[in-house]
Design an enzyme around this catalytic site. Sequence first.
Site, PDB file in Angstrom:
ATOM      1  N   LYS A 285      28.303  51.744  76.344  1.00  0.00           N
ATOM      2  CA  LYS A 285      29.512  51.058  76.210  1.00  0.00           C
ATOM      3  C   LYS A 285      30.618  51.981  75.382  1.00  0.00           C
ATOM      4  O   LYS A 285      30.399  52.286  74.275  1.00  0.00           O
ATOM      5  CB  LYS A 285      29.213  49.730  75.535  1.00  0.00           C
ATOM      6  CG  LYS A 285      30.636  48.919  75.407  1.00  0.00           C
ATOM      7  CD  LYS A 285      31.352  48.924  74.341  1.00  0.00           C
ATOM      8  CE  LYS A 285      32.547  48.261  74.086  1.00  0.00           C
ATOM      9  NZ  LYS A 285      33.866  49.064  74.371  1.00  0.00           N
TER      10      LYS A 285
ATOM     11  N   SER B  66      33.632  51.511  63.089  1.00  0.00           N
ATOM     12  CA  SER B  66      33.994  51.094  61.791  1.00  0.00           C
ATOM     13  C   SER B  66      32.767  50.488  61.162  1.00  0.00           C
ATOM     14  O   SER B  66      32.012  49.833  61.564  1.00  0.00           O
ATOM     15  CB  SER B  66      35.116  49.957  61.971  1.00  0.00           C
ATOM     16  OG  SER B  66      34.618  48.875  62.774  1.00  0.00           O
TER      17      SER B  66
ATOM     18  N   GLU C 212      26.523  55.058  62.211  1.00  0.00           N
ATOM     19  CA  GLU C 212      27.378  56.145  61.543  1.00  0.00           C
ATOM     20  C   GLU C 212      28.627  55.602  61.405  1.00  0.00           C
ATOM     21  O   GLU C 212      29.251  55.201  62.666  1.00  0.00           O
ATOM     22  CB  GLU C 212      27.473  57.478  62.221  1.00  0.00           C
ATOM     23  CG  GLU C 212      26.130  58.224  62.677  1.00  0.00           C
ATOM     24  CD  GLU C 212      25.355  58.624  61.107  1.00  0.00           C
ATOM     25  OE1 GLU C 212      26.413  58.770  60.188  1.00  0.00           O
ATOM     26  OE2 GLU C 212      24.388  58.739  60.883  1.00  0.00           O
TER      27      GLU C 212
ATOM     28  N   GLY D  76      29.926  48.161  62.528  1.00  0.00           N
ATOM     29  CA  GLY D  76      28.619  48.732  62.114  1.00  0.00           C
ATOM     30  C   GLY D  76      27.738  47.441  61.518  1.00  0.00           C
ATOM     31  O   GLY D  76      26.526  47.625  61.931  1.00  0.00           O
TER      32      GLY D  76
ATOM     33  N   CYS E 256      35.487  60.704  61.017  1.00  0.00           N
ATOM     34  CA  CYS E 256      34.839  60.287  59.703  1.00  0.00           C
ATOM     35  C   CYS E 256      34.504  61.195  58.822  1.00  0.00           C
ATOM     36  O   CYS E 256      34.356  60.940  57.653  1.00  0.00           O
ATOM     37  CB  CYS E 256      33.416  59.577  60.314  1.00  0.00           C
ATOM     38  SG  CYS E 256      32.275  60.741  61.031  1.00  0.00           S
TER      39      CYS E 256
ATOM     40  N   GLU F  78      39.124  54.004  53.875  1.00  0.00           N
ATOM     41  CA  GLU F  78      39.255  55.126  55.219  1.00  0.00           C
ATOM     42  C   GLU F  78      40.575  54.541  55.813  1.00  0.00           C
ATOM     43  O   GLU F  78      40.414  53.637  56.631  1.00  0.00           O
ATOM     44  CB  GLU F  78      37.846  54.916  56.165  1.00  0.00           C
ATOM     45  CG  GLU F  78      38.131  55.902  57.268  1.00  0.00           C
ATOM     46  CD  GLU F  78      36.803  55.913  58.120  1.00  0.00           C
ATOM     47  OE1 GLU F  78      36.549  54.771  58.498  1.00  0.00           O
ATOM     48  OE2 GLU F  78      36.258  56.858  58.040  1.00  0.00           O
TER      49      GLU F  78
END
Length: 485
Positions: free
Chosen positions: A179, A233, A254, A237, A288, A387
């Site tokens: 996906k 994100s 991750e 996650g 990231c 972030e």
Amino acid sequence: MVFQAGETIFNYMGGKWMPSATGRVESSINPARLQEVVGYVQTSSIEDLNQAVEAASLAKKAWRKLSAPARGEYLYRVADLLEQRLLEVAETMTREMGKTFVEAKGETARGVAILRYYAAEGMRKVGDVIPSTDSSALMYTTRVPLGVVGVITPWNFPVAIPLWKIAPALIYGNTVVFKPASETAVTAAQIMRCFHEASLPTGVINMVTGKGSVIGQGIIDHSSVNGITFTGSNETGKRVAYGAIHRGAKYQLEMGGKNPIIVAEDADLDDAVEATVNGGLRSTGQKCTATSRVIVVSAVYEVFKEKLLQRVRQIKVGDGMNPDIWMGPAANESQYQTVLSYMKAGIEAGASLIYGDQTTERNENGYFLKPAIFENVSNEMSIVREEIFGPVLVLMKAHSFEEAIEMANDSEFGLSASVFTKNIGSMLEFVNEMEAGLVRINSESAGVELQAPFGGMKQSSSHSREQGQAAIEFFTSIKTVFVKP
Ligand SMILES: NC(=O)C1=CN([C@@H]2O[C@H](COP(=O)(O)OP(=O)(O)OC[C@H]3O[C@@H](n4cnc5c(N)ncnc54)[C@H](OP(=O)(O)O)[C@@H]3O)[C@@H](O)[C@H]2O)C=CC1
Ligand SMILES: O=C(O)CCC(=O)C(=O)O
């Protein structure tokens, strides 16, 4: 299948390109030319996902039984096809999410290398012989695939991230339901086209486009998906983790970073400035592993700051297809608004914006942002803790090298970190004390190598590692075998 500009991207399942029963599509827009539609992406339904999972389930036994070197041959073929189409794929990537053409070509070449690396993994050992207490028995380990693996990926590395998940999944004998991020589904379809033309057995790899909340969540919840590998994100996650634990599926995450660079008193300041700019602002800061906290020891703070400002003033922002442009736009409107709102929050909290412009109005052509640099920040501010995923740097002053490391570690994240120093003692102290999965000395914080393990500490990952030979840990289960003749 040849993709034309503005075409509808079908799902790929059971070896065929399939229209979704919903008949609904969303346009994928060029963030540097808002009038340009790169393609139309289907908003598929759970029924479409179920078909893809069924195709992957039907294919898994025969694929698992194929020898690993034979699986590797397919990956070599996909690599060759991707290499032949490198320019076309890279151009689609630049037009779809904005990174410069130079970066997009580099990423596509990395995708080719990832495929070849994992193709070769098919020739490597998968187990060990272990001495048994019974001298007449043979005890050894082997590895078996998980079964069907769900691959959920973000838009910031639309070729490299899907491939560093799909290639190991396949070589170790899993089948895949992919996906892609909606933002970069046209680029994802270009990758699928290479798999299709490499004639992988029907159902071994499948792609379904659609909303994260429907197709992504559907993968999390599907009882026939045995493992889920995710990059994106922290919020999503965590959903993957909760959902997978709930039904006993294996998962790997991750997620974000708030990566520091430490500039010591003895650093080569020109090199440190270059690493800060490349690490923090390449790909418009949308990595990231991007540098976002610049922690400078007070003795060199002012000189470093002046050099950094001088360098950042030279950056040209614009359409990444133009070879004179160093930094492309934010990938989409939401990302653009997020960056501006963080900048506003920084100013309201009392930080000084020494470069950049938080009132930047959207240029009528695209989501262009100037790089931004803040100073006079405190560690509680959102621009220091969260972030941002944009071209925003915060400059922080440390009174000593030890304090710089403490400041660097004062974060919920622990993905990558970098230091500039000539002192071997400082280098080792940094390596030992820094709470990050990737520590880089005299080099920028970004720049992952495909043959080395990659992953973070703290909230940056599920504490597992991707890439290199570490990938085998997620994509297989160990089976311990005891044979008594
Ligand atoms: N670590 C990294 O590399 C990345 C970090 N980020 C961070 O995340 C922020 C938001 O970016 P965004 O693209 O929205 O990231 P998301 O985490 O929402 O998206 C990543 C992937 O997850 C899918 N997804 C979204 N919602 C769900 C869900 N409920 N269940 C399962 N899958 C889902 C997305 O699909 P869809 O695209 O259809 O929404 C996409 O394929 C960024 O500002 C950045 O801070 C973002 C991208 C990469
Ligand atoms: O720095 C890199 O090369 C990879 C970064 C990455 O994995 C990400 O941004 O999601």
